[in-house]
Design an enzyme around this catalytic site. Structure first.
Site, PDB file in Angstrom:
ATOM      1  N   ASP A   1     -44.705  69.890 -81.580  1.00 27.11           N
ATOM      2  CA  ASP A   1     -43.534  69.021 -81.527  1.00 27.11           C
ATOM      3  C   ASP A   1     -42.701  69.490 -80.328  1.00 27.11           C
ATOM      4  OD1 ASP A   1     -41.543  67.172 -81.967  1.00 27.11           O
ATOM      5  OD2 ASP A   1     -41.381  67.575 -84.107  1.00 27.11           O
TER       6      ASP A   1
HETATM    7  C1  NOJ Z   1     -39.259  65.401 -82.034  1.00 28.58           C
HETATM    8  C2  NOJ Z   1     -39.744  64.701 -83.256  1.00 28.58           C
HETATM    9  O1  NOJ Z   1     -39.759  65.600 -84.339  1.00 28.58           O
HETATM   10  C3  NOJ Z   1     -41.118  64.081 -83.069  1.00 28.58           C
HETATM   11  O2  NOJ Z   1     -41.437  63.343 -84.218  1.00 28.58           O
HETATM   12  C4  NOJ Z   1     -41.131  63.221 -81.858  1.00 28.58           C
HETATM   13  O3  NOJ Z   1     -42.375  62.580 -81.705  1.00 28.58           O
HETATM   14  C5  NOJ Z   1     -40.819  64.083 -80.641  1.00 28.58           C
HETATM   15  N1  NOJ Z   1     -39.493  64.681 -80.823  1.00 28.58           N
HETATM   16  C6  NOJ Z   1     -40.828  63.318 -79.333  1.00 28.58           C
HETATM   17  O4  NOJ Z   1     -39.738  62.484 -79.270  1.00 28.58           O
END
Ligand code: NOJ
Length: 769
Positions: free
Chosen positions: A280
């Site tokens: 993530d």
């Molecule tokens: C953080 C989020 O937890 C995730 O779900 C997302 O895809 C990414 N940021 C990218 O924006």
């Protein structure tokens, strides 16, 4: 005569029932390569890369340096274009000419496998047309352990089986268009607070040095939180995103146990995942640890620097295949790309998620020029599909006879801010606001609306068609005006909502997670005010998850309650379909609605004691209905519950359980083991759809929940018609994790329940191995 129109419409809708009208508008699925074919090509490709190029593919190019939420860099020499990783779970975010689909929780509420698939298939079309390589969807974690957790709505409900089926259908849908699906967040990401050290929670009197650790025992990991990821992997998912928080004191993205042993390994219990694992965004503070644990690409990357760290790993360190870890990282990424055949006819990325300006800069490729090309991605059939999913997910919780509306209901009152439009600004890029109707939650999982049909707009249009008159008050607190306008109406709609989202944003001091489970903007007082003046009050709820309704649900003037979840851009239209009976409601709850927040197993951890935040998942497998069942707590509306405008009769005597197809020991884990079937008749006056649910009661020796969902089938039935629901049960469905392996309990019987909800058992049996 007055009911003729709705009933005829119902018959029409149900006749086209299985969504052929929509599915026939998609072309043939893209022919994907097998993993073996994809790996062979990827290895040849990787052999041509020099170390610098491999490094560049081991991390993203840096936040906002390229057009998408995440990007890799071009390898010009080999004609390999940067890959675009784009949010999110309700459609392509941060660009124009796209659709906003119903949220995962709404889709879970349909219990309709075909709709689950078609929703993602349509998203696949839109992602492809925008040039997205990897869609950062679907979401299966958070699963909904704590009902107030901010992002539960992105996923499909609080049961691993239901979520697993939806996860698999979603992966197939995206990938049948050639878009790499990303199953996220692996694993144990069950609240927003403290998920990320760098996230700022105001008024915090202590410094967080490490993210929250979800303390989860192995059985619970395997049977609950990892379960839906098994389905995603089985469906061929090209990627998995590891989550922000820690699990058992190790960062998920730096955990060899989770990534290498559970996810990638093909040894007993391993998921044998062949695609690539991404972090993530900023989830790994020490990328070399992530790379060693099995992460294949660090996101969003810091202009390649994090990749360099990974490359400094000793050649053999952490490599799970022959060759270096770095080779393996890149091979997995490129194999997924080849598997989807993205090397041919893949559109260029035609937008910037960081700017709506026509011209701008992409630093990662030194590009200055046009950055938004406005490619048309949304299709007319997608709007039809969105409306269908939202209507079929809408869950009728109470109905004393006021719905569907009769043609004599000609003076209509509409009350509550949730009925009205959202502000022009769409509540900012991340949808973080509390104004206007709630159609999706906020954060990276939100959508970018081209349009949003709000309920008042749709009800007003319907009223014009049937010669009815609408009066509305959108100010939630204008009680005097509400009282006056509600008086004497044939029907009053009271709209309330409950919002949440990602921890990146806070709304009214809800830092992603909700602060409580009550309706926002004092919705309870709104409902009571309307009901005090109007004896036919229909409450409409838009909510991210369970909401407390105790203050008014038994009020006799509240004649119906509809839970419309998060419907996406066709919100008002889908609601009108149900209110006037063009669609017979068939949504069922994908979670339990308790009477108080204390009824639930778990709460968001808003604070912590001790050194760093930790959360004991001491309830183990017993979340949501499993907790209510175990502790004999009476819910307001149980998991799987939902009413219809017709009735369904289950023939308990028709219950049939086949002999196992094979010896249990010799059957594959995922292979069908036996079937259970039961006949169901539409014994009411109109056509409708029933979600028949299969629950298994494992032998007590296994210390399992009282009952666990292990099948569901949605049947479309004309009045008087009978069909058979057939549940295909796999070996996995009767297995439990014990002492390091999956086992089937031998000798003692498994109870079988075929039910209309988790507490409405209609046929029972026993199966013994
Ligand atoms: C953080 C989020 O937890 C995730 O779900 C997302 O895809 C990414 N940021 C990218 O924006």
């Amino acid at each position: 005569m007055k009911y003729l129109t709705p009933w005829l419409c119902l018959a029409t809708i149900v006749l086209c029932g299985d969504h052929d009208d929509i599915s026939s508008q998609f072309g043939a699925a893209r022919e994907l390569r097998t993993w073996d074919e994809a790996y062979a090509l990827a290895k040849t490709f990787v052999a041509k890369l020099n170390t610098a190029e491999k490094i560049s593919l081991s991390s993203g190019s840096g936040i906002s340096f390229g057009p998408c939420s995440g990007n890799t860099q071009d390898i010009d020499r080999l004609g390999f274009r940067e890959m675009c990783f784009q949010d999110g779970p309700v459609g392509v975010r941060g660009t124009d000419k796209v659709s906003v689909f119903p949220a995962g929780i709404t889709t879970g509420s349909t219990w309709d496998k075909e709709l689950m698939y078609l929703r993602s298939r349509a998203m696949g079309v839109e992602n492809r047309l925008k040039g997205v390589n990897v869609a950062l969807a679907p979401v299966a974690g958070g699963l909904g352990r704590a009902p107030a957790a901010g992002r539960n709505w992105e996923a499909f409900g609080s049961d691993p089986y239901l979520t697993g089926v939806a996860n698999a259908e979603s992966v197939k849908g995206l990938q049948d268009e050639g878009v790499i699906a990303c199953a996220k967040h692996f694993v144990g990401n069950e609240q927003e607070r403290y998920r990320l050290v760098i996230e700022n929670i105001p008024n915090l009197d202590r410094e967080i040095l490490a993210s929250l650790s979800s303390q989860i025992d192995e059985r619970t990991l395997r049977e609950l939180y990892e379960w839906p990821f098994v389905d995603a992997v089985e469906a061929g998912a090209g990627s998995v995103m590891c989550s922000y928080q820690r699990v058992n004191n190790e960062y998920s993205c730096e955990s060899t146990t989770l990534i290498r042993d559970h996810l990638k390994s093909n040894a007993s219990g391993g998921l044998n995942f062949k695609g690539f694992v991404m972090t993530d965004w900023f989830a790994s503070a020490i990328p070399s640890l992530a790379a060693r644990a099995g992460v294949d690409i660090i996101m969003p990357g810091d202009i390649g620097a994090t990749g360099i760290v990974a490359a400094l790993l000793p050649a053999s360190d952490g490599a799970s295949t022959n060759g270096t870890r770095l080779d393996e990282m890149v091979t997995r990424l490129v194999a997924s790309w080849y598997k989807m055949r993205q090397e041919t006819d893949w559109p260029d990325v035609s937008f910037s998620t960081w700017s709506s300006d026509e011209f701008g800069v992409f630093l990662d490729r030194g590009y200055i020029g046009q950055i938004n090309f406005h490619a048309q991605a949304a299709q007319p059939v997608h709007a039809t599909l969105i409306r269908r999913i939202a209507a079929e997910g809408t869950t009728l919780l109470k109905n004393t006879g006021s719905l569907p509306l009769s043609s004599t209901a000609l003076s209509i009152g509409v009350f509550g801010n949730d009925a009205g439009p959202i502000p022009e600004s769409s509540c900012g890029t991340f949808g973080a606001c509390s104004a206007g109707t709630l159609a999706v939650g906020w954060g990276s999982g939100t959508g970018t609306f081209e349009y949003l049909i709000d309920p008042l707009q749709a009800i007003t249009a319907k009223a014009a068609d049937i010669g009815a008159v609408v009066e509305s008050v959108l100010d939630d607190y204008a009680y005097t005006e509400i009282r006056e306008k509600a008086a004497g109406k044939d029907v009053c709609f009271a709209f309330v909502n409950s919002r949440s989202g990602e921890g990146t944003n806070s709304v009214e001091e809800n830092y992603g997670d909700r602060n409580n489970l009550t309706a926002w903007r004092d919705g309870d007082t709104l409902v009571k005010t309307v009901a005090a003046s109007c004896s036919n009050t229909v409450v409409v709820i838009h909510s991210v998850g369970p909401i407390l309704v105790e203050e008014w649900v038994e009020n006799p003037n509240v004649t119906a309650v509809l839970l419309a979840h998060l419907p996406g851009q066709e919100s008002g239209n889908s609601l009108v379909d149900v209110l006037w009976g063009d669609v017979n409601p068939s949504g069922k709850l994908p979670y339990t609605m308790g009477k108080t927040e204390d009824d639930y197993c778990c709460k968001v951890q808003y604070d912590w004691t001790g050194f760093q935040p930790e959360q004991e998942f001491s309830e183990g497998l017993f979340i949501d209905y499993k907790w209510f069942d175990k502790n004999n707590i009476e819910p307001r509306f149980e998991f799987g519950y939902g009413l219809s405008y017709t009735n369904f009769t289950y023939d308990a005597n028709s219950l049939t359980i086949t002999e196992p197809f094979d010896e249990v020991d010799s059957t594959d884990f995922m292979a069908p083991l036996f079937n259970i079937s039961v006949s169901i008749t539409n014994s009411g006056p109109v056509a409708g759809k029933e979600v028949a649910q299969l629950y298994l009661k494992y032998p007590s020796s296994t210390s399992s929940p009282v009952r666990q969902l292990r099948g569901f089938e949605k049947l479309s039935l004309q009045p008087g018609e009978t069909k058979t629901a057939v549940f295909v049960v796999t070996k996995r469905d009767v297995s439990y994790w014990d002492s390091g392996e999956w086992k089937v309990a031998r000798g003692a019987g498994y109870g079988v329940e075929v039910s209309a909800s988790s507490r409405d058992v209609r046929a029972q049996g026993v199966v013994t191995f």
